[in-house]
Design an enzyme around this catalytic site. Sequence first.
Site, PDB file in Angstrom:
ATOM      1  N   SER A  79       0.815  -1.215   0.000  1.00  0.00           N
ATOM      2  CA  SER A  79       0.000   0.000   0.000  1.00  0.00           C
ATOM      3  C   SER A  79       0.855   1.275   0.000  1.00  0.00           C
ATOM      4  O   SER A  79       0.534   2.234  -0.697  1.00  0.00           O
ATOM      5  CB  SER A  79      -0.985   0.003   1.164  1.00  0.00           C
ATOM      6  OG  SER A  79      -0.347  -0.318   2.360  1.00  0.00           O
ATOM      7  N   ARG A 100       7.417  -7.352  -7.109  1.00  0.00           N
ATOM      8  CA  ARG A 100       8.166  -8.610  -7.341  1.00  0.00           C
ATOM      9  C   ARG A 100       7.345  -9.675  -8.050  1.00  0.00           C
ATOM     10  O   ARG A 100       7.883 -10.549  -8.699  1.00  0.00           O
ATOM     11  CB  ARG A 100       8.738  -9.145  -6.032  1.00  0.00           C
ATOM     12  CG  ARG A 100       7.711  -9.667  -5.094  1.00  0.00           C
ATOM     13  CD  ARG A 100       8.322 -10.289  -3.866  1.00  0.00           C
ATOM     14  NE  ARG A 100       7.296 -10.402  -2.851  1.00  0.00           N
ATOM     15  CZ  ARG A 100       7.396 -11.107  -1.766  1.00  0.00           C
ATOM     16  NH1 ARG A 100       8.515 -11.752  -1.520  1.00  0.00           N
ATOM     17  NH2 ARG A 100       6.414 -11.159  -0.897  1.00  0.00           N
ATOM     18  N   TYR A 117      -4.037  -4.180  -2.227  1.00  0.00           N
ATOM     19  CA  TYR A 117      -3.744  -3.296  -1.088  1.00  0.00           C
ATOM     20  C   TYR A 117      -4.520  -1.983  -1.088  1.00  0.00           C
ATOM     21  O   TYR A 117      -4.734  -1.387  -0.033  1.00  0.00           O
ATOM     22  CB  TYR A 117      -2.241  -3.008  -1.029  1.00  0.00           C
ATOM     23  CG  TYR A 117      -1.419  -4.227  -0.687  1.00  0.00           C
ATOM     24  CD1 TYR A 117      -1.386  -4.722   0.608  1.00  0.00           C
ATOM     25  CD2 TYR A 117      -0.708  -4.917  -1.665  1.00  0.00           C
ATOM     26  CE1 TYR A 117      -0.648  -5.847   0.931  1.00  0.00           C
ATOM     27  CE2 TYR A 117       0.037  -6.044  -1.363  1.00  0.00           C
ATOM     28  CZ  TYR A 117       0.063  -6.509  -0.046  1.00  0.00           C
ATOM     29  OH  TYR A 117       0.787  -7.623   0.266  1.00  0.00           O
ATOM     30  N   LYS A 173       9.350   1.398   7.859  1.00  0.00           N
ATOM     31  CA  LYS A 173       9.339   1.798   9.268  1.00  0.00           C
ATOM     32  C   LYS A 173       9.568   0.592  10.165  1.00  0.00           C
ATOM     33  O   LYS A 173       8.790   0.320  11.064  1.00  0.00           O
ATOM     34  CB  LYS A 173       7.991   2.430   9.616  1.00  0.00           C
ATOM     35  CG  LYS A 173       7.766   3.783   8.927  1.00  0.00           C
ATOM     36  CD  LYS A 173       6.387   4.304   9.263  1.00  0.00           C
ATOM     37  CE  LYS A 173       6.183   5.705   8.739  1.00  0.00           C
ATOM     38  NZ  LYS A 173       4.797   6.143   8.930  1.00  0.00           N
ATOM     39  N   ALA A 205      -1.605   5.149   4.236  1.00  0.00           N
ATOM     40  CA  ALA A 205      -1.628   5.135   2.769  1.00  0.00           C
ATOM     41  C   ALA A 205      -3.014   5.419   2.198  1.00  0.00           C
ATOM     42  O   ALA A 205      -3.157   6.180   1.235  1.00  0.00           O
ATOM     43  CB  ALA A 205      -1.122   3.783   2.279  1.00  0.00           C
ATOM     44  N   LYS A 256       6.945   3.939  17.023  1.00  0.00           N
ATOM     45  CA  LYS A 256       5.508   4.200  17.253  1.00  0.00           C
ATOM     46  C   LYS A 256       4.658   2.971  16.976  1.00  0.00           C
ATOM     47  O   LYS A 256       3.548   2.841  17.503  1.00  0.00           O
ATOM     48  CB  LYS A 256       5.012   5.416  16.470  1.00  0.00           C
ATOM     49  CG  LYS A 256       5.157   5.339  14.951  1.00  0.00           C
ATOM     50  CD  LYS A 256       4.040   4.624  14.257  1.00  0.00           C
ATOM     51  CE  LYS A 256       4.384   4.387  12.809  1.00  0.00           C
ATOM     52  NZ  LYS A 256       3.522   3.479  12.107  1.00  0.00           N
ATOM     53  N   SER A 319      -4.541   1.830  10.982  1.00  0.00           N
ATOM     54  CA  SER A 319      -3.193   1.342  11.284  1.00  0.00           C
ATOM     55  C   SER A 319      -3.238  -0.166  11.502  1.00  0.00           C
ATOM     56  O   SER A 319      -4.014  -0.678  12.317  1.00  0.00           O
ATOM     57  CB  SER A 319      -2.652   2.029  12.536  1.00  0.00           C
ATOM     58  OG  SER A 319      -1.659   1.207  13.133  1.00  0.00           O
ATOM     59  N   ASN A 321      -0.884  -1.940  12.807  1.00  0.00           N
ATOM     60  CA  ASN A 321      -0.353  -2.250  14.140  1.00  0.00           C
ATOM     61  C   ASN A 321      -1.446  -2.098  15.204  1.00  0.00           C
ATOM     62  O   ASN A 321      -1.564  -2.916  16.110  1.00  0.00           O
ATOM     63  CB  ASN A 321       0.851  -1.351  14.435  1.00  0.00           C
ATOM     64  CG  ASN A 321       2.062  -1.769  13.616  1.00  0.00           C
ATOM     65  OD1 ASN A 321       2.664  -2.803  13.864  1.00  0.00           O
ATOM     66  ND2 ASN A 321       2.396  -0.981  12.603  1.00  0.00           N
ATOM     67  N   GLU A 346       4.864  -3.896  11.270  1.00  0.00           N
ATOM     68  CA  GLU A 346       6.276  -3.910  11.674  1.00  0.00           C
ATOM     69  C   GLU A 346       6.444  -4.025  13.187  1.00  0.00           C
ATOM     70  O   GLU A 346       7.446  -4.536  13.677  1.00  0.00           O
ATOM     71  CB  GLU A 346       6.981  -2.635  11.185  1.00  0.00           C
ATOM     72  CG  GLU A 346       6.996  -2.443   9.676  1.00  0.00           C
ATOM     73  CD  GLU A 346       8.148  -3.193   9.006  1.00  0.00           C
ATOM     74  OE1 GLU A 346       8.803  -4.024   9.669  1.00  0.00           O
ATOM     75  OE2 GLU A 346       8.364  -2.946   7.815  1.00  0.00           O
TER      76      GLU A 346
END
Length: 430
Positions: A79, A100, A117, A173, A205, A256, A319, A321, A346
């Site tokens: 994304s 890829r 995405y 990130k 994004a 973060k 988000s 995360n 991440e």
Amino acid sequence: MTSPNDSNKDTNNKHNDTDKQSSDKQNSLLAGIIERATKSGLGRKKLNPSAVESAVAKNMAKIHSNPTKLRLAFLGGGSFGTAMANLAARNGCDTTLWVRNKRTVKAMAKTQTNKKYLPGHKLDDRLKYSHDLAAAVKDKDIIFIAVPGLAFRETLKNIAPFISGQSIVSLTKGMEKDTFALMSDIIKEELPEVNFGVMSGPNLAIEIMKNMPSATVIASESEPLRHAVQAALHSAFFRVFASDDVKGVELGGALKNIYAIAMGMAAAYEVGENTKAMILTRALAEMSRFGVEAGANPLTFLGLSGVGDLYATCNSELSRNFRIGNMLGRGMNIDAAVKKLGQTAEGVNTIQQVHEKATREGIYMPITHALYAVIYEDKAALGVALHLMEAGFRSDVEFVMAHDHSNAALTAHMKSSASKTADKDSDKDK
Ligand SMILES: NC(=O)C1=CN([C@@H]2O[C@H](COP(=O)(O)OP(=O)(O)OC[C@H]3O[C@@H](n4cnc5c(N)ncnc54)[C@H](O)[C@@H]3O)[C@@H](O)[C@H]2O)C=CC1
Ligand SMILES: O=C(CO)COP(=O)(O)O
């Protein structure tokens, strides 16, 4: 036969057609923003849609007429790579997005969308797609890398044979597994001669694809690279600020993610606004403490790549995360949550890296350690949270008043009041 004048006319007509298409595109870019403002009532009195439209179109045209047409490659068809490549192509840069998977490249070129995405978002028709890594990076001015942190070194190794003066900008990130290397560390190790920078900020994004005004930070020691990235990506909807604190900007974006997971979990427990504010602010304290140990400027964490990104990801289900944390808070285990998400988060790796490094180096990171205990040591979240609240007397902003001093003074004060009370009590008993 056509005269030279006729061919000039043809060329002029083509230019006019291109200009018109380009201006139609700019106007349609504004449609969403004006519609949202009008719907929300913002536009009812103050907004004059045609004035706003012409002001923004003028700004966009200024960028489109930029005589230096930068040649850019974006590596990573997720994304963020797609959203950033789209911004650059829209600004008139010669832009190639490398993905890829060959089949995905074909599908993206055909449909001009990133169906997996960023479904439903049409990409700029000037954006080029490639599956050929060598062709994508050769003869470019800047290569932006937006693959997950775990694939960053491998990507650099793959492009190394084709590097001949291009600059590299990391959009990633994350941190490398087991080495605690940030992307800038990996660039320095793999391509020591290359001019590089990192870009980070509150940049969900999907919001960028919707033309919701956003801003970011390009950090590099190279002023020309900072300016080139600003020229490539800046637009009426996306502002690019500059910094020379590469470590600080990069750590803001990586750390973060830990706290976005914590806030996602807190949201699942339906905590109050005071609690959210406490977590967010103490997260900022941890981030800047860790940053200082790594050689960053603590003030960088007050900028877009620090508190800005912390706010954006800690408050939004957009988000990934945050969503991982939310699933954990609802009782899922980490493997199941990662599988269900199916995208990059991440923070899952970053928590482990930072927990280990902070433990090894004695850096006080209570929220990170607490999260690690809940996720990887199967400790009960409520017990861990209560334990956090008992963590002793600390100063608010340690760069204003150091912890050691406040702790020592407070502890001594408490001890002396306690012993005075005990003495009085024992006098009474006599
Ligand atoms: N999505 C967002 O809103 C933002 C993401 N980022 C960062 O950008 C980086 C990339 O994230 P997203 O684009 O969101 O991820 P994503 O989950 O949307 O997509 C990841 C992409 O990387 C590709 N990929 C995975 N391993 C690869 C490898 N070994 N070689 C080449 N490509 C590989 C995947 O095929 C996929 O296209 C992450 O570090 C993320 O933190 C930064 C700002 C915003
Ligand atoms: O970094 C981001 C926004 O700035 C994206 O956050 P997530 O990776 O948690 O989706």
